[in-house]
Design a protein around this motif. Structure first.
Motif, PDB file in Angstrom:
ATOM      1  N   GLY A  83       0.776  -1.230   0.000  1.00  0.00           N
ATOM      2  CA  GLY A  83       0.000   0.000   0.000  1.00  0.00           C
ATOM      3  C   GLY A  83       0.807   1.279   0.000  1.00  0.00           C
ATOM      4  O   GLY A  83       0.230   2.374   0.019  1.00  0.00           O
ATOM      5  N   TYR A  84       2.125   1.164  -0.042  1.00  0.00           N
ATOM      6  CA  TYR A  84       2.967   2.369  -0.005  1.00  0.00           C
ATOM      7  C   TYR A  84       3.663   2.553  -1.348  1.00  0.00           C
ATOM      8  O   TYR A  84       4.237   1.617  -1.897  1.00  0.00           O
ATOM      9  N   ALA A  85       3.629   3.774  -1.850  1.00  0.00           N
ATOM     10  CA  ALA A  85       4.355   4.123  -3.069  1.00  0.00           C
ATOM     11  C   ALA A  85       5.306   5.253  -2.741  1.00  0.00           C
ATOM     12  O   ALA A  85       4.884   6.325  -2.280  1.00  0.00           O
ATOM     13  N   ALA A  86       6.580   5.041  -2.953  1.00  0.00           N
ATOM     14  CA  ALA A  86       7.585   6.042  -2.594  1.00  0.00           C
ATOM     15  C   ALA A  86       7.443   7.277  -3.477  1.00  0.00           C
ATOM     16  O   ALA A  86       7.350   7.168  -4.703  1.00  0.00           O
ATOM     17  N   PRO A  87       7.423   8.468  -2.883  1.00  0.00           N
ATOM     18  CA  PRO A  87       7.332   9.701  -3.673  1.00  0.00           C
ATOM     19  C   PRO A  87       8.672  10.090  -4.252  1.00  0.00           C
ATOM     20  O   PRO A  87       9.709   9.477  -3.968  1.00  0.00           O
ATOM     21  N   SER A  88       8.664  11.149  -5.043  1.00  0.00           N
ATOM     22  CA  SER A  88       9.898  11.610  -5.684  1.00  0.00           C
ATOM     23  C   SER A  88      10.920  12.118  -4.670  1.00  0.00           C
ATOM     24  O   SER A  88      12.107  12.232  -5.000  1.00  0.00           O
ATOM     25  N   ASP A  89      10.482  12.412  -3.442  1.00  0.00           N
ATOM     26  CA  ASP A  89      11.412  12.889  -2.407  1.00  0.00           C
ATOM     27  C   ASP A  89      12.530  11.890  -2.131  1.00  0.00           C
ATOM     28  O   ASP A  89      13.595  12.270  -1.634  1.00  0.00           O
ATOM     29  N   THR A  90      12.303  10.619  -2.444  1.00  0.00           N
ATOM     30  CA  THR A  90      13.286   9.587  -2.122  1.00  0.00           C
ATOM     31  C   THR A  90      14.328   9.399  -3.228  1.00  0.00           C
ATOM     32  O   THR A  90      15.330   8.712  -3.004  1.00  0.00           O
ATOM     33  N   VAL A  91      14.107   9.983  -4.396  1.00  0.00           N
ATOM     34  CA  VAL A  91      14.956   9.682  -5.546  1.00  0.00           C
ATOM     35  C   VAL A  91      16.396  10.144  -5.336  1.00  0.00           C
ATOM     36  O   VAL A  91      17.349   9.375  -5.526  1.00  0.00           O
ATOM     37  N   VAL A  92      16.583  11.394  -4.947  1.00  0.00           N
ATOM     38  CA  VAL A  92      17.942  11.926  -4.783  1.00  0.00           C
ATOM     39  C   VAL A  92      18.693  11.215  -3.656  1.00  0.00           C
ATOM     40  O   VAL A  92      19.836  10.779  -3.853  1.00  0.00           O
ATOM     41  N   PRO A  93      18.092  11.051  -2.461  1.00  0.00           N
ATOM     42  CA  PRO A  93      18.815  10.295  -1.424  1.00  0.00           C
ATOM     43  C   PRO A  93      19.155   8.873  -1.855  1.00  0.00           C
ATOM     44  O   PRO A  93      20.232   8.368  -1.525  1.00  0.00           O
ATOM     45  N   ALA A  94      18.255   8.237  -2.605  1.00  0.00           N
ATOM     46  CA  ALA A  94      18.500   6.857  -3.030  1.00  0.00           C
ATOM     47  C   ALA A  94      19.653   6.743  -4.011  1.00  0.00           C
ATOM     48  O   ALA A  94      20.229   5.662  -4.180  1.00  0.00           O
ATOM     49  N   SER A  95      20.018   7.843  -4.647  1.00  0.00           N
ATOM     50  CA  SER A  95      21.068   7.801  -5.674  1.00  0.00           C
ATOM     51  C   SER A  95      22.472   8.017  -5.113  1.00  0.00           C
ATOM     52  O   SER A  95      23.449   7.916  -5.857  1.00  0.00           O
ATOM     53  N   ARG A  96      22.598   8.279  -3.804  1.00  0.00           N
ATOM     54  CA  ARG A  96      23.904   8.680  -3.276  1.00  0.00           C
ATOM     55  C   ARG A  96      24.951   7.575  -3.367  1.00  0.00           C
ATOM     56  O   ARG A  96      26.111   7.838  -3.709  1.00  0.00           O
TER      57      ARG A  96
END
Length: 264
Positions: free
Chosen positions: A147-160
């Protein structure tokens, strides 16, 4: 008024941190799927309506935890490949009367040009963080939360972490410490697309190898953390180092040249 505003802001930071700490405890005990704002509020002695002023929904709290986890593992990766701090006047060694490279700059240069060593250090730092924070690792690299969909806020941190891996390859490429991996013709168009997106200054074959290495790094860590290596791999540290050294080879990172002995 400024002092009042500052006190309120500090109080908000402290309460937000307490909410996230309790949520992490729930992750460890129950898993992300059972995370409950009401349960967090109850454990903190808060009414639910008060907690909703900080996180209006479970998904927003999950997103905050996910971003924190990505930022933490990314920071660990970046710290592992950062150059050593420059010596200050109080810590710099006395090199008067010596010849050649002086101070610690020679040591720093040697570390920074051993790209395979930096690669292994990066991968080892990611693994160490995962082993120390298994529930947070599972939140970002384990099974999706229903039931959870990650928003765009997670994209930059996930790329580190990926960006740190790219930076090692980029430094090696600049210093001619990178060999070009082979690239099949049927993958060339996709390789060029990946290079345009993630590493325009790198050869497409290197970017393909980096994407493969990135996925294999987390595959290695996940197998260890989630029990797939149980009764299979016993010497985990040595196995991991050997595996990521092989990934460095596949990316094209060259071993540093041994210095020539000085002539007498």
């Amino acid at each position: 008024m400024t002092k009042i505003r500052g006190a309120r802001e500090r109080a908000r930071i402290e309460v937000t941190a307490a909410i996230k700490d309790e949520a992490r405890r729930q992750l460890a005990a129950e898993g992300a799927a059972k995370l409950s704002l009401r349960a967090v509020a109850r454990e903190l002695g808060m009414v639910s309506s008060a907690l909703y002023r900080y996180f209006p929904s479970r998904d927003e709290l999950l997103t905050a935890l996910i971003v924190d986890a990505y930022e933490a593992v990314g920071a660990a990766a970046e710290a592992a490949i950062a150059p050593p701090p420059a010596p200050t006047a109080s810590t710099a060694p006395d090199t008067s009367g010596t010849s050649g490279t002086s101070g610690t700059s020679g040591v720093s240069a040697a570390i920074m040009t051993d790209h395979r060593a930096r690669w292994i250090a990066l991968c080892s730092a990611v693994r160490a963080w995962a082993l120390a924070h298994p529930h947070e690792y599972a939140l970002i690299y384990g099974s999706p939360v229903p039931g959870y969909a990650a928003p765009s806020d997670t994209v930059v941190p996930a790329s580190r972490v990926g960006a740190a891996m790219i930076s090692v390859a980029r430094d090696a490429h600049r210093t001619r410490g990178l060999a070009l991996p082979p690239l099949d013709d049927e993958l060339r168009v996709e390789a060029e697309r990946l290079a345009d997106q993630f590493g325009p200054d790198l050869p497409p074959s290197v970017v393909v190898a980096l994407v493969a290495a990135w996925s294999q790094l987390f595959g290695l860590i996940s197998f260890e953390l989630f029990g797939q290596f149980h009764r299979v791999v016993e010497e985990r540290d040595a196995f991991f180092t050997q595996a990521v050294r092989r990934l460095a080879h596949e990316v094209g990172l060259l071993a540093p040249l041994s210095p020539r002995p000085a002539r007498r």
